[in-house]
Design an enzyme around this catalytic site. Sequence first.
Site, PDB file in Angstrom:
ATOM      1  N   ASP A   8       0.864  -1.180   0.000  1.00 35.06           N
ATOM      2  CA  ASP A   8       0.000   0.000   0.000  1.00 35.06           C
ATOM      3  C   ASP A   8       0.905   1.235   0.000  1.00 35.06           C
ATOM      4  O   ASP A   8       2.127   1.118  -0.186  1.00 35.06           O
ATOM      5  CB  ASP A   8      -1.012  -0.043   1.165  1.00 35.06           C
ATOM      6  CG  ASP A   8      -0.367   0.193   2.523  1.00 35.06           C
ATOM      7  OD1 ASP A   8       0.876   0.295   2.609  1.00 35.06           O
ATOM      8  OD2 ASP A   8      -1.114   0.271   3.526  1.00 35.06           O
ATOM      9  N   HIS A   9       0.300   2.387   0.237  1.00 34.69           N
ATOM     10  CA  HIS A   9       1.084   3.634   0.219  1.00 34.69           C
ATOM     11  C   HIS A   9       2.200   3.624   1.264  1.00 34.69           C
ATOM     12  O   HIS A   9       3.286   4.138   1.022  1.00 34.69           O
ATOM     13  CB  HIS A   9       0.160   4.837   0.427  1.00 34.69           C
ATOM     14  CG  HIS A   9      -0.748   4.698   1.610  1.00 34.69           C
ATOM     15  ND1 HIS A   9      -1.834   3.831   1.602  1.00 34.69           N
ATOM     16  CD2 HIS A   9      -0.732   5.268   2.831  1.00 34.69           C
ATOM     17  CE1 HIS A   9      -2.447   3.904   2.772  1.00 34.69           C
ATOM     18  NE2 HIS A   9      -1.795   4.761   3.549  1.00 34.69           N
ATOM     19  N   CYS A  65       3.254  -3.140   3.982  1.00 35.30           N
ATOM     20  CA  CYS A  65       2.397  -2.011   4.347  1.00 35.30           C
ATOM     21  C   CYS A  65       3.092  -1.282   5.495  1.00 35.30           C
ATOM     22  O   CYS A  65       4.301  -1.446   5.684  1.00 35.30           O
ATOM     23  CB  CYS A  65       0.971  -2.459   4.669  1.00 35.30           C
ATOM     24  SG  CYS A  65       0.772  -3.572   6.072  1.00 35.30           S
ATOM     25  N   THR A  67       2.776  -1.617   8.822  1.00 30.73           N
ATOM     26  CA  THR A  67       3.195  -2.552   9.874  1.00 30.73           C
ATOM     27  C   THR A  67       3.415  -3.979   9.383  1.00 30.73           C
ATOM     28  O   THR A  67       3.985  -4.792  10.110  1.00 30.73           O
ATOM     29  CB  THR A  67       2.117  -2.621  10.967  1.00 30.73           C
ATOM     30  OG1 THR A  67       0.901  -3.082  10.363  1.00 30.73           O
ATOM     31  CG2 THR A  67       1.906  -1.267  11.632  1.00 30.73           C
ATOM     32  N   GLY A  70      -1.842  -5.773   8.573  1.00 27.74           N
ATOM     33  CA  GLY A  70      -3.057  -5.867   7.765  1.00 27.74           C
ATOM     34  C   GLY A  70      -2.849  -6.757   6.548  1.00 27.74           C
ATOM     35  O   GLY A  70      -3.705  -7.594   6.216  1.00 27.74           O
ATOM     36  N   HIS A  98      10.828 -23.953   9.296  1.00 33.14           N
ATOM     37  CA  HIS A  98       9.880 -24.767  10.069  1.00 33.14           C
ATOM     38  C   HIS A  98       8.426 -24.636   9.605  1.00 33.14           C
ATOM     39  O   HIS A  98       7.661 -25.581   9.744  1.00 33.14           O
ATOM     40  CB  HIS A  98       9.955 -24.385  11.555  1.00 33.14           C
ATOM     41  CG  HIS A  98      11.184 -24.902  12.239  1.00 33.14           C
ATOM     42  ND1 HIS A  98      11.346 -24.902  13.603  1.00 33.14           N
ATOM     43  CD2 HIS A  98      12.323 -25.443  11.735  1.00 33.14           C
ATOM     44  CE1 HIS A  98      12.524 -25.420  13.923  1.00 33.14           C
ATOM     45  NE2 HIS A  98      13.150 -25.748  12.802  1.00 33.14           N
ATOM     46  N   ASN A  99       8.051 -23.453   9.114  1.00 35.49           N
ATOM     47  CA  ASN A  99       6.632 -23.212   8.821  1.00 35.49           C
ATOM     48  C   ASN A  99       6.303 -23.157   7.328  1.00 35.49           C
ATOM     49  O   ASN A  99       5.146 -22.989   6.964  1.00 35.49           O
ATOM     50  CB  ASN A  99       6.166 -21.899   9.474  1.00 35.49           C
ATOM     51  CG  ASN A  99       6.600 -21.777  10.920  1.00 35.49           C
ATOM     52  OD1 ASN A  99       7.334 -20.848  11.277  1.00 35.49           O
ATOM     53  ND2 ASN A  99       6.198 -22.710  11.767  1.00 35.49           N
ATOM     54  N   ARG A 132       9.896 -33.600  10.340  1.00 35.45           N
ATOM     55  CA  ARG A 132       8.834 -33.512  11.349  1.00 35.45           C
ATOM     56  C   ARG A 132       7.946 -32.277  11.147  1.00 35.45           C
ATOM     57  O   ARG A 132       6.797 -32.253  11.608  1.00 35.45           O
ATOM     58  CB  ARG A 132       9.445 -33.485  12.752  1.00 35.45           C
ATOM     59  CG  ARG A 132      10.200 -32.218  13.093  1.00 35.45           C
ATOM     60  CD  ARG A 132      10.928 -32.344  14.428  1.00 35.45           C
ATOM     61  NE  ARG A 132      11.520 -31.093  14.872  1.00 35.45           N
ATOM     62  CZ  ARG A 132      12.661 -30.577  14.401  1.00 35.45           C
ATOM     63  NH1 ARG A 132      13.330 -31.209  13.450  1.00 35.45           N
ATOM     64  NH2 ARG A 132      13.135 -29.441  14.882  1.00 35.45           N
ATOM     65  N   HIS A 133       8.467 -31.291  10.433  1.00 36.11           N
ATOM     66  CA  HIS A 133       7.684 -30.067  10.231  1.00 36.11           C
ATOM     67  C   HIS A 133       6.576 -30.259   9.198  1.00 36.11           C
ATOM     68  O   HIS A 133       5.603 -29.510   9.188  1.00 36.11           O
ATOM     69  CB  HIS A 133       8.603 -28.915   9.836  1.00 36.11           C
ATOM     70  CG  HIS A 133       9.678 -28.665  10.846  1.00 36.11           C
ATOM     71  ND1 HIS A 133       9.397 -28.231  12.119  1.00 36.11           N
ATOM     72  CD2 HIS A 133      11.023 -28.847  10.793  1.00 36.11           C
ATOM     73  CE1 HIS A 133      10.526 -28.130  12.804  1.00 36.11           C
ATOM     74  NE2 HIS A 133      11.525 -28.500  12.022  1.00 36.11           N
TER      75      HIS A 133
HETATM   76  C1  RB5 Z   1      -1.973   2.588   6.489  1.00 43.43           C
HETATM   77  O1  RB5 Z   1      -1.951   3.799   7.163  1.00 43.43           O
HETATM   78  C2  RB5 Z   1      -1.713   1.443   7.439  1.00 43.43           C
HETATM   79  O2  RB5 Z   1      -2.821   1.192   8.231  1.00 43.43           O
HETATM   80  C3  RB5 Z   1      -1.300   0.186   6.670  1.00 43.43           C
HETATM   81  O3  RB5 Z   1      -0.175   0.477   5.917  1.00 43.43           O
HETATM   82  C4  RB5 Z   1      -0.931  -1.033   7.476  1.00 43.43           C
HETATM   83  O4  RB5 Z   1      -0.017  -0.715   8.488  1.00 43.43           O
HETATM   84  C5  RB5 Z   1      -2.059  -1.829   7.968  1.00 43.43           C
HETATM   85  O5  RB5 Z   1      -1.894  -2.894   8.592  1.00 43.43           O
END
Ligand code: RB5
Length: 149
Positions: A8-9, A65, A67, A70, A98-99, A132-133
Amino acid sequence: MKIALGCDHGGYELKEAIKKYVTDKGVEVVDFGTHSTDSVDYPEYGLKVAEAVSQGQVEQGILICGTGLGMSYVANKVKGVRCACVSDVFSAEMSKLHNNANVLALGARVVGLGLGLKIVDTWLGAEFEGGRHNRRVDMITAVEDKYFK
Ligand code: RB5
């Protein structure tokens, strides 16, 4: 190797840096956008990349994104996708070993450029250990089969 990228942005600048970094290393990239810092909705881009992985159009995907959270929520709703949202190199490696993660989610506002590229490098270079994984990853798939028809 062919991978999908999406952001995203909040993740646009890191996505562009990752695109150049992996392309220079010979990785083929399908870029699902976004293509600017104009505000967009991350579920749209997370879904595109997750579907490309789920349908076998690409082997792996990377989502960015603000964080990574999302994007990872969306991707993990798509059948066959195991998306790891990580902000350290150890977890990035283990998510493969492992995953058997097939999608990586990064938070551009969390990791920044240097660590972000190091995580990408580690994650793309790591391979599922199997053994095992396998049984445990199959158990994840069984949960998916139970709740997503
Ligand atoms: C956008 O502001 C922010 O919510 C998005 O980039 C992300 O962090 C969502 O999980």
